[in-house]
Design an enzyme around this catalytic site. Structure first.
Site, PDB file in Angstrom:
ATOM      1  N   TYR A  15     -53.047   8.368  13.971  1.00  0.00           N
ATOM      2  CA  TYR A  15     -52.172   7.449  14.162  1.00  0.00           C
ATOM      3  C   TYR A  15     -51.380   6.738  15.382  1.00  0.00           C
ATOM      4  O   TYR A  15     -51.470   5.686  15.385  1.00  0.00           O
ATOM      5  CB  TYR A  15     -51.142   8.097  13.629  1.00  0.00           C
ATOM      6  CG  TYR A  15     -50.786   8.109  12.251  1.00  0.00           C
ATOM      7  CD1 TYR A  15     -49.707   6.897  11.004  1.00  0.00           C
ATOM      8  CD2 TYR A  15     -51.339   9.646  11.306  1.00  0.00           C
ATOM      9  CE1 TYR A  15     -50.149   7.469   9.856  1.00  0.00           C
ATOM     10  CE2 TYR A  15     -51.107   9.852   9.853  1.00  0.00           C
ATOM     11  CZ  TYR A  15     -50.956   8.431   9.254  1.00  0.00           C
ATOM     12  OH  TYR A  15     -50.300   8.828   7.724  1.00  0.00           O
ATOM     13  N   VAL A  16     -51.701   7.555  16.140  1.00  0.00           N
ATOM     14  CA  VAL A  16     -51.983   6.648  17.556  1.00  0.00           C
ATOM     15  C   VAL A  16     -53.267   6.045  18.302  1.00  0.00           C
ATOM     16  O   VAL A  16     -53.272   4.992  18.240  1.00  0.00           O
ATOM     17  CB  VAL A  16     -51.647   7.901  18.598  1.00  0.00           C
ATOM     18  CG1 VAL A  16     -51.357   7.340  20.187  1.00  0.00           C
ATOM     19  CG2 VAL A  16     -49.589   7.727  18.186  1.00  0.00           C
ATOM     20  N   ARG A  42     -62.363  10.560   8.107  1.00  0.00           N
ATOM     21  CA  ARG A  42     -61.729  10.139   9.439  1.00  0.00           C
ATOM     22  C   ARG A  42     -62.568   8.184  10.143  1.00  0.00           C
ATOM     23  O   ARG A  42     -62.071   7.877   9.813  1.00  0.00           O
ATOM     24  CB  ARG A  42     -60.671  10.796  10.542  1.00  0.00           C
ATOM     25  CG  ARG A  42     -59.350  10.105  10.514  1.00  0.00           C
ATOM     26  CD  ARG A  42     -58.270  10.569  11.110  1.00  0.00           C
ATOM     27  NE  ARG A  42     -56.526  10.662  10.640  1.00  0.00           N
ATOM     28  CZ  ARG A  42     -55.895  11.193  10.829  1.00  0.00           C
ATOM     29  NH1 ARG A  42     -55.586  11.632  11.737  1.00  0.00           N
ATOM     30  NH2 ARG A  42     -54.640  10.691  10.269  1.00  0.00           N
ATOM     31  N   VAL A  93     -55.250  13.331  20.707  1.00  0.00           N
ATOM     32  CA  VAL A  93     -55.597  14.788  19.388  1.00  0.00           C
ATOM     33  C   VAL A  93     -53.844  15.210  19.309  1.00  0.00           C
ATOM     34  O   VAL A  93     -53.236  14.694  20.301  1.00  0.00           O
ATOM     35  CB  VAL A  93     -55.879  15.531  20.107  1.00  0.00           C
ATOM     36  CG1 VAL A  93     -57.551  15.283  20.768  1.00  0.00           C
ATOM     37  CG2 VAL A  93     -55.547  15.948  21.720  1.00  0.00           C
ATOM     38  N   SER A 134     -51.947  11.468  23.845  1.00  0.00           N
ATOM     39  CA  SER A 134     -50.767  12.381  23.345  1.00  0.00           C
ATOM     40  C   SER A 134     -49.466  12.730  23.871  1.00  0.00           C
ATOM     41  O   SER A 134     -49.017  12.552  25.488  1.00  0.00           O
ATOM     42  CB  SER A 134     -51.152  13.886  23.102  1.00  0.00           C
ATOM     43  OG  SER A 134     -52.895  13.573  22.654  1.00  0.00           O
ATOM     44  N   PHE A 229     -33.591  11.068  23.046  1.00  0.00           N
ATOM     45  CA  PHE A 229     -32.389  10.292  22.660  1.00  0.00           C
ATOM     46  C   PHE A 229     -32.127   9.625  21.121  1.00  0.00           C
ATOM     47  O   PHE A 229     -31.451   9.104  21.559  1.00  0.00           O
ATOM     48  CB  PHE A 229     -32.606   9.084  24.130  1.00  0.00           C
ATOM     49  CG  PHE A 229     -31.429   9.612  25.231  1.00  0.00           C
ATOM     50  CD1 PHE A 229     -31.890  10.558  26.135  1.00  0.00           C
ATOM     51  CD2 PHE A 229     -30.368   8.614  25.900  1.00  0.00           C
ATOM     52  CE1 PHE A 229     -31.076  10.827  26.792  1.00  0.00           C
ATOM     53  CE2 PHE A 229     -29.964   9.128  26.505  1.00  0.00           C
ATOM     54  CZ  PHE A 229     -30.147  10.644  27.921  1.00  0.00           C
ATOM     55  N   SER A 271     -27.359   5.293   9.536  1.00  0.00           N
ATOM     56  CA  SER A 271     -27.468   6.889   8.375  1.00  0.00           C
ATOM     57  C   SER A 271     -28.312   7.066   7.649  1.00  0.00           C
ATOM     58  O   SER A 271     -28.412   6.161   7.106  1.00  0.00           O
ATOM     59  CB  SER A 271     -25.783   6.663   7.877  1.00  0.00           C
ATOM     60  OG  SER A 271     -25.835   7.877   7.410  1.00  0.00           O
ATOM     61  N   CYS A 279     -42.663  13.116  14.783  1.00  0.00           N
ATOM     62  CA  CYS A 279     -42.414  13.696  16.532  1.00  0.00           C
ATOM     63  C   CYS A 279     -41.322  13.655  16.729  1.00  0.00           C
ATOM     64  O   CYS A 279     -41.107  14.863  17.488  1.00  0.00           O
ATOM     65  CB  CYS A 279     -42.520  11.767  17.506  1.00  0.00           C
ATOM     66  SG  CYS A 279     -44.441  11.462  17.045  1.00  0.00           S
ATOM     67  N   LYS A 282     -41.298  17.914  16.443  1.00  0.00           N
ATOM     68  CA  LYS A 282     -41.740  18.349  17.591  1.00  0.00           C
ATOM     69  C   LYS A 282     -41.300  18.382  18.739  1.00  0.00           C
ATOM     70  O   LYS A 282     -41.208  19.212  19.407  1.00  0.00           O
ATOM     71  CB  LYS A 282     -43.012  18.233  16.911  1.00  0.00           C
ATOM     72  CG  LYS A 282     -44.240  17.884  18.759  1.00  0.00           C
ATOM     73  CD  LYS A 282     -44.996  17.709  17.631  1.00  0.00           C
ATOM     74  CE  LYS A 282     -45.367  15.970  18.156  1.00  0.00           C
ATOM     75  NZ  LYS A 282     -45.337  15.398  19.323  1.00  0.00           N
TER      76      LYS A 282
END
Ligand SMILES: NC(=O)c1ccc[n+]([C@@H]2O[C@H](COP(=O)([O-])OP(=O)(O)OC[C@H]3O[C@@H](n4cnc5c(N)ncnc54)[C@H](O)[C@@H]3O)[C@@H](O)[C@H]2O)c1
Ligand SMILES: O=c1ccn([C@@H]2O[C@H](COP(=O)(O)OP(=O)(O)O[C@H]3O[C@H](CO)[C@@H](O)[C@H](O)[C@H]3O)[C@@H](O)[C@H]2O)c(=O)[nH]1
Length: 465
Positions: A15-16, A42, A93, A134, A229, A271, A279, A282
């Protein structure tokens, strides 16, 4: 003299890695960019002629790939060849939460990062700049450096931290116009030269004042901090949502009122049934683990509360459905609109839908899901990953229908788990007529027109209302 990068390799076509490198290649036609991955399926999908088959769905990504692919953007499984040819190597990765051993359930699992570092060390014959793309615990660059510098073959490495801030669903737009690009490096002459080389890549399209350079540790820690944050804002407004429900305040009105304060700002105050995605959880768990490992227990407890509140919000939503449906949902059909963790992505990692479904299936409800971008196979695999019951039972209790009207037909309740725009445009009168009565809607994303639904005859529960 400035080092000009000519050949980039990116390890990790996820995805990145995929979208980031596609944009770097599109904006730097003079740089050859090769994205490599050990996942051959992939890579084949990235190379597919039919752009609908790209492995990830992101609005606008197909156009970028179409322009750059096979011009100066390549996708390959030949990791060694790409490392060998590159003067700059991005490591992109996955760094999931550890599922074993020390730090299980908290720390980031760095085994894939270490494997990359070892492979670079083994293959490299010329000097390289290695870029951490990463998300990593603060001070990981030290580990990478130690692995790279102990090869004894005389190759010199510079390590940079360049965390990625894109959000899924808006990845291309975020990459095209980032709020900032962050580059951390060693504060030495060679470190500064490496930083300048990477600044040069981004400055092809990012205004120079938006490219921040820092030391390595500030850059690594800023990424975890930014996510903490952001997630903290969601947990804060979600904490208030329950108070709104019991006091008669409206969470959207409260969010709007506080968001007008320029010190608070209006974004990230929606909300919901709880944040998901690969992300936030984790990275906060990782932050908590790091704080604990330095003995900073109060700091750790402070950030852990963000996760505790998020778990509570998911649980509370499922409990509300059970309670409203007269505390018996066994054998009842409950339609889920949405499974992805947010709209405009096919990513389901840590999606709130998975946990809500799991809790309802514990009460033997029949969950039928419609999501415009997520496959039935993915939904089953998400549920199986929780290991709550057998795969056969999951297949019995969770089914997928590709038509939203069929999904809702004969249902006792509809739960909105993702804020896909198309849900707003449905013919809700038609949906109502085909449902069991009373017909309940649980809007976990605050996206539907509740007044209109009530006029039709629905009983509506919305978070924070
Ligand atoms: N997903 C996001 O929106 C996002 C945003 C910013 C940062 N990040 C961070 O970026 C990193 C990557 O996330 P992602 O979502 O792209 O992960 P992902 O799982 O989609 O992709 C990672 C890819 O790396 C490959 N890989 C793993 N080890 C490899 C190796 N040794 N050699 C070659 N390929 C290898 C995997 O096969 C996989 O395709 C993570 O650290 C994540 O926290 C993610
Ligand atoms: O007001 C809000 C905003 C978000 N969410 C939820 O929060 C989760 C995360 O959303 P978002 O942050 O938009 O998507 P991600 O792709 O997870 O992106 C986050 O995580 C990335 C990975 O580190 C970072 O790069 C991004 O900057 C950061 O926004 C989703 O479930 C959203 O539905 C809310 O419930 N309310």
């Amino acid at each position: 003299m400035k080092t000009k990068v000519k050949n980039i390799c990116c390890i990790g076509a996820g995805y990145v890695g995929g979208p980031t490198m596609a944009v770097i290649a599109q904006k730097n036609p003079d740089i050859k960019v090769t994205v490599v991955d050990i996942n051959a399926e992939r890579i084949a999908a990235w190379n597919h002629n039919d752009l609908d088959q790209l492995p990830i769905y992101e609005p606008g990504l197909d156009d970028v790939v179409l322009e750059a692919r096979n011009r100066n953007l390549f996708f390959s499984t030949d990791v060694d060849a790409a490392i060998d040819a590159a003067d700059m190597i991005f490591i992109s990765v996955n760094t999931p939460t550890k599922t074993y051993g020390k730090g299980k359930g908290m720390a980031a699992d760095l085994k894939y990062i270490e494997l990359c570092a070892r492979q670079i060390a083994k293959v490299a014959k010329t000097d390289k700049i290695v870029v951490e793309k990463s998300t990593l615990p603060v001070r990981t660059a030290q580990t990478i450096k130690s692995i790279l510098q102990n090869t004894g073959n005389g190759v010199k490495f510079q390590i940079l931290s360049n965390p990625e801030f894109l959000a899924e669903g808006t990845a291309v737009q975020d990459l095209m116009a980032p709020d900032r690009v962050l580059i951390g490096g060693e504060q030495t002459e060679l470190g500064m030269k490496a930083i300048a080389a990477l600044v040069d890549v981004y400055s092809s399209w990012v205004p120079i004042e938006n490219i921040l350079t820092t030391n390595l540790w500030s850059s690594e820690l800023s990424k975890l901090t930014a996510n903490a944050f952001l997630a903290q804002r969601v947990s804060s407004i979600n904490a208030l949502s329950e108070l709104c429900e019991v006091t008669g305040a409206d969470v959207d009105e409260v969010a709007n009122a506080i968001g007008k304060d320029s010190r608070i700002g209006p974004k990230f105050l929606k909300s919901s049934v709880g944040f998901g995605g690969s992300c936030f959880q984790k990275d906060i768990l990782n932050l908590v683990y790091i704080a604990k490992s330095y003995g900073l227990n109060e700091v750790a407890d402070y950030w852990e509360q963000v996760i505790i509140m998020n778990d509570y919000q998911k649980h509370r939503f499922a409990a509300k459905i059970i309670q409203t449906l007269y505390n018996t949902i066994s054998g009842k059909k409950i339609a889920f609109l949405g499974w992805a963790f947010k709209k405009d992505t096919n990513d389901t990692r840590e999606s709130a839908a998975i946990y809500v479904a799991d809790q309802l299936i514990e009460e033997q409800a029949n969950i039928v899901v419609y999501d415009p971008k997520v496959t039935a196979q993915q939904m089953q695999s998400d549920l199986n990953y929780l290991n709550t019951r057998s795969e056969t039972e999951n297949e019995t209790f969770l089914t997928t229908i590709v038509d939203p009207y069929e999904t809702c037909k004969d249902a006792h309740a509809i739960a909105v788990l993702t804020e896909w725009d198309e849900f707003k445009a449905y013919d809700w009168q038609r949906i109502y007529e085909a449902m069991q009565k009373p017909a309940f809607v649980f809007d976990g994303r605050g996206v539907l027109d509740h007044e209109q639904l009530r006029t039709i005859g629905f009983q509506v529960y919305a978070i924070g209302k």
